[in-house]
Design a protein around this motif. Structure first.
Motif, short mmCIF file in Angstrom:
data_model
loop_
_atom_site.label_atom_id
_atom_site.label_comp_id
_atom_site.label_asym_id
_atom_site.label_seq_id
_atom_site.Cartn_x
_atom_site.Cartn_y
_atom_site.Cartn_z
N LYS A 5 0.68 -1.37 0.11
CA LYS A 5 0.29 0.10 0.10
C LYS A 5 1.00 1.18 -0.11
CE LYS A 5 -3.88 -1.73 2.35
NZ LYS A 5 -5.03 -1.99 3.38
N VAL A 6 0.02 2.10 -1.12
CA VAL A 6 0.84 3.42 -0.37
C VAL A 6 0.52 4.39 0.99
CG1 VAL A 6 1.15 5.78 -2.34
CG2 VAL A 6 0.59 3.12 -3.28
N MET A 7 1.90 5.38 0.63
CA MET A 7 1.87 6.07 1.86
C MET A 7 1.62 7.67 0.77
SD MET A 7 3.79 6.54 5.36
CE MET A 7 3.51 7.89 6.73
N VAL A 8 1.34 8.73 1.66
CA VAL A 8 1.32 10.15 0.82
C VAL A 8 1.21 10.70 1.91
CG1 VAL A 8 -0.34 11.42 -0.05
CG2 VAL A 8 -1.08 9.07 -0.97
N VAL A 9 1.96 11.89 1.21
CA VAL A 9 2.33 13.04 2.22
C VAL A 9 1.59 14.44 1.23
CG1 VAL A 9 4.87 14.21 3.35
CG2 VAL A 9 4.43 11.93 3.31
N ALA A 10 0.99 15.00 1.59
CA ALA A 10 0.13 15.65 0.99
C ALA A 10 0.71 17.52 2.05
CB ALA A 10 -0.97 15.60 1.45
N HIS A 11 1.18 18.20 0.94
CA HIS A 11 1.15 19.56 1.43
C HIS A 11 0.22 20.79 1.17
CE1 HIS A 11 2.91 24.04 1.31
NE2 HIS A 11 3.18 23.43 3.23
N LYS A 61 -11.97 0.83 -4.39
CA LYS A 61 -11.63 2.25 -4.39
C LYS A 61 -9.81 2.27 -3.93
CE LYS A 61 -16.02 4.10 -4.24
NZ LYS A 61 -16.46 5.03 -5.55
N THR A 62 -9.70 3.48 -4.32
CA THR A 62 -8.14 4.08 -4.62
C THR A 62 -7.70 3.63 -3.19
OG1 THR A 62 -8.48 5.02 -6.72
CG2 THR A 62 -6.50 5.63 -4.75
N TRP A 63 -8.71 4.36 -1.79
CA TRP A 63 -8.13 4.59 -0.59
C TRP A 63 -7.48 3.13 0.07
CZ3 TRP A 63 -10.49 1.55 3.71
CH2 TRP A 63 -11.41 1.25 2.85
N GLN A 64 -8.37 1.68 -1.12
CA GLN A 64 -7.87 0.45 -0.18
C GLN A 64 -6.49 0.49 -0.63
OE1 GLN A 64 -11.42 -1.09 -2.22
NE2 GLN A 64 -12.32 -1.97 -0.46
N ASN A 65 -6.08 1.29 -1.81
CA ASN A 65 -4.38 0.71 -1.60
C ASN A 65 -3.61 1.89 -0.65
OD1 ASN A 65 -4.81 -1.14 -3.25
ND2 ASN A 65 -4.56 -0.32 -5.18
N VAL A 66 -3.87 2.63 -0.16
CA VAL A 66 -2.91 3.83 0.43
C VAL A 66 -2.80 3.10 2.42
CG1 VAL A 66 -3.26 6.32 1.77
CG2 VAL A 66 -4.21 5.93 -1.00
N ALA A 67 -1.64 3.40 2.54
CA ALA A 67 -1.26 2.60 4.24
C ALA A 67 -1.65 3.93 4.76
CB ALA A 67 -0.54 2.45 4.26
N GLU A 68 -1.59 5.10 4.50
CA GLU A 68 -1.56 6.38 5.57
C GLU A 68 -1.28 7.90 4.95
OE1 GLU A 68 0.67 8.20 9.57
OE2 GLU A 68 -0.01 6.01 9.74
N VAL A 69 -2.24 8.34 5.22
CA VAL A 69 -1.68 9.97 4.55
C VAL A 69 -1.28 11.06 5.86
CG1 VAL A 69 -3.05 11.91 3.19
CG2 VAL A 69 -3.93 9.73 2.26
N VAL A 70 -0.27 11.69 5.73
CA VAL A 70 -0.29 12.89 6.61
C VAL A 70 -0.53 14.43 5.48
CG1 VAL A 70 1.76 13.91 7.27
CG2 VAL A 70 1.64 11.37 7.50
N THR A 71 -0.85 14.82 6.27
CA THR A 71 -0.94 16.26 5.77
C THR A 71 -0.69 17.34 6.94
OG1 THR A 71 -3.08 16.66 7.08
CG2 THR A 71 -3.77 15.95 4.90
N ILE A 72 0.04 18.02 5.80
CA ILE A 72 0.62 19.00 6.33
C ILE A 72 -0.05 20.81 6.10
CG2 ILE A 72 3.30 19.86 6.64
CD1 ILE A 72 4.08 17.73 5.59
#
Length: 687
Positions: free
Chosen positions: A125-131, A152-163
């Motif tokens: 699963k992908v981790m996303v770091v978003a600013h 759904k796409t979120w099922q391929n995401v491990a965690e999201v970090v929003t900055i």
């Protein structure tokens, strides 16, 4: 120009820069060798992608991929992540699509497809770091369907970090609050601010005032506090962990250098604290960067917690990297090495002492080869009738995060097939070539009828005779979604191994070299743990009295083929098996028979009765075989983590053909050797 005017002008430029901004221009990055990479998605450094967790960095408004560079581009945030073990770093750049909103196909939908592609290619699963607005882009992207494998796409995401993400939008008051003392007398309306700034920067390509054009477009309208566009965004899925990082700058003013007068919190200047922390789940309380600043110093020098600096602030970088390591550990825990093996009429999966049946094999068939895709989501095997009259190819694929026993199994009849391999995530087999056109069979993961996959640039066979002319023997997976194969282009009843090629997804070939010998013995080549080398078995027939076999080693990176001399044993020397250890060192077991000497016997049916000597094990050192005291094995496979699995047993009674069965032993989680199963005839670790 008065000091007051200069101060106001500085504030205008600075406010425009802070308002959801970042760095303006994007530096080109080297293209990644995967199909996932395109103009918007680029890999930071060319590290291995398969079996490594992808981390995607998504920038904010009016910026590009280089907004993550910080003060030292050579040691940037993404580059630090790229150096982590079992991780790959990527930047998603949607600058050409600005000032479009997140629904623009080049923004949210493009990020969705990038996430799904990376998950499929890596097996993680992908981790996303978003600013900044990148968090809203991600929020929209994860809600979209996964057009590649379903769900759904979120099922391929491990965690999201929003900055500094404006989850509820951005209040202009959070900036005007800071600048009101100097700017209010000169700025009657925001239109005047935008107009002055746009005019100021019109002649400078990439000026900070270029942000004004973006703010006055779809993005600027959508980023208003509690705007209809933000309210229309699909909510974050409850099951997806989202971690918020925000700035909280408390400003004061001291015009007479007496006692500072507090003005309150301005968040990170561009985004208020309540907006940046309006949503977070499953990750504890948000991290808030706190700072106290005099308003004039804030304007001139900025803050460690301001919108522009926050995303590359050392404390934030270290914190996010710790999160990446944690998510990696969690995913690795779910991805304990799996061993697939065939015993009797079943294909089974074994993980640290627990075995489960994946599928059964029809009566009268026996699996002779098992292969995993690079992501570990697909597994295939080839089964042949005991009398050799038919062959079937099987493919099982499971969804990311699904238990292996839920895999959907498809099968195809494939008379004439003898080898299978994965070309990236695509299963292919031999058996499709003719003397006029080299080709492979391609097997869709959906279970639809197989397709003919032509292979270009291989010359037609016009001076070859014998049963194997024009055959493509698949050797194993090559780098960057390719597959390596031997093309039989020399004839005779005992055909040569042929020329070695690498075949890409479009059927284009690169010549790697040639291997001497005659055929592959029906034995599956051994692949090194890093998938950079292949040990290719071969045999040679000179006469009824002179037959022998050995192994050649193909370096898949350089294309070099090494064919060491056979060990010095009496009579005809035959290869029993070959394998790699965890360091990529080649080992092989050999035995010999006297050939046409006095001990050579033929049975009543005319079949050769081989008089075998003892089996010896060797290690390849500097192109020469050096004998060891290691116990002989029929086959061995080493996981990239160093775990070994071996099939112990008696070598087959004949030199070629037939099935070999043995006792399968493996290293468990405690690195102790345990027995997996008896009477095993095919096996393979998941990469």
């Amino acid at each position: 120009m008065s000091l007051a005017h200069r101060g106001a002008r500085l504030l205008i430029v600075w406010m425009a820069l802070m308002l959801l901004g970042g760095l303006i221009s994007a530096k080109p990055a080297a293209a990644a060798p995967l199909d996932c990479a395109d103009n918007s998605l680029k890999q930071v450094t060319q590290e291995p992608v398969t079996n490594a967790m992808p981390v995607v960095f998504v920038h904010g408004i009016a910026s590009g991929a280089d907004t993550w560079d910080g003060p030292d581009p050579k040691n940037s945030f993404p580059r630090k992540v790229a150096t982590l073990l079992k991780a790959s770093a990527w930047t998603f750049d949607y600058r050409p699509a600005q000032p479009g909103w997140v629904t623009d196909p080049r923004i949210g939908p493009a990020l969705s497809d990038a996430i799904n592609c990376l998950a499929q290619a890596s097996g993680y699963k992908v981790m996303v770091v978003a600013h900044s607005m990148g968090g809203l882009v991600t929020q929209f992207a994860v809600s979209l369907p996964n057009g590649r494998t379903g769900g759904k796409t979120w099922q391929n995401v491990a965690e999201v970090v929003t900055i500094g993400t404006p989850t509820r939008g951005s209040k202009a008051a959070s900036i005007l609050h800071v600048g009101s003392v100097f700017a209010a007398p000169f700025l009657p309306t925001m239109e005047a601010v935008f107009g002055a700034c746009a005019q100021y920067g019109a002649s400078e390509d990439g000026s900070v005032c270029g942000i004004v054009d973006v703010l006055r477009g779809d993005q600027g309208m959508a980023l208003r506090y509690d705007s209809p566009q933000i309210k229309a965004l699909p909510p974050w899925p409850n099951a997806l962990p989202v971690r918020a990082i925000a700035g909280d700058i408390k400003v004061s003013v001291d015009p007479l250098d007496l006692k500072p007068l507090p003005l309150g919190s301005v968040g990170d200047v561009a985004v208020t604290l309540p907006s940046a922390t309006a949503y977070t789940n499953k990750t504890g309380v948000p991290y808030v960067c706190k700072d106290d600043q005099d308003v004039l110093q804030l304007i001139i020098h900025g803050s460690k917690c301001d919108h522009f600096t926050l995303k590359t602030q050392p404390t934030v970088v270290d914190m996010v990297i710790k999160q990446i390591n944690r998510v990696q550990r969690e995913q690795t825990g779910l991805r304990a090495p799996e061993l697939a093996y065939a015993s009797g009429n079943a294909v089974n999966l074994w993980t640290d002492g627990k075995a489960k049946t994946l599928a059964t094999i029809p009566s009268g068939y026996r699996a002779q080869q098992i292969a995993w895709s690079g992501s570990g989501l697909s597994i295939a095997w080839m089964a042949t009738k005991d009398d050799g009259s038919g062959t079937r190819v099987y493919l099982a694929r499971r969804g990311l995060g699904e238990p292996p026993v839920r895999a959907r199994v498809h099968d195809w009849e494939c008379d004439g097939c003898s080898t299978i391999a994965f070309r990236g995530e695509e299963l292919v087999s031999d058996g499709a070539s003719t003397a006029e056109q080299a080709a492979l069979w391609s097997y869709p993961s959906s279970g639809e009828p197989r397709n003919l996959a032509p292979v270009s640039s291989l010359r037609p066979i016009d001076d070859c005779f014998g049963p194997a002319c024009g055959r493509l023997d698949l050797l194993g997976p090559g780098p960057d979604g390719t597959v390596s194969a031997a093309y039989i282009d020399a004839g005779g009843n005992f055909t040569g191994v042929g020329t070695l090629y690498r075949i890409d997804a479009q059927g284009r070939v690169d010549r790697l070299g040639g291997a001497d010998g005659s055929g592959l013995l029906g034995t599956v080549p051994a692949v090194s743990p890093r998938r950079d080398k292949i040990a290719i078995p071969w045999f040679r027939h000179l006469s009824a009295c002179e037959e022998f076999s050995g192994v050649s080693v193909l370096d898949q990176m350089s294309g070099q083929v090494t064919q060491p001399r056979l060990p010095d044993l009496p009579g005809n020397v035959w290869l029993v098996s070959s394998w790699f250890d965890s360091k990529g060192q080649v080992h092989a077991a050999f035995r010999s028979e006297p050939g046409c000497g006095s001990n050579d016997q033929y049975g009543p049916d005319g079949a050769r009765d081989y008089q075998w000597g003892a089996t010896h094990v060797y290690r390849l050192v500097g192109g020469h075989w050096v004998e060891t005291k290691e116990a002989p094995v029929l086959a061995r496979d080493v996981h990239r983590g160093g775990r070994a699995v071996s099939m112990l047993g008696t070598p087959p009674a004949t030199a070629t053909g037939g099935y070999a069965e043995g006792r399968l032993v493996a290293q468990n989680a405690a690195n102790k050797t345990v027995e997996v199963a008896q009477k095993v005839h095919a096996f393979a670790w998941r990469p």
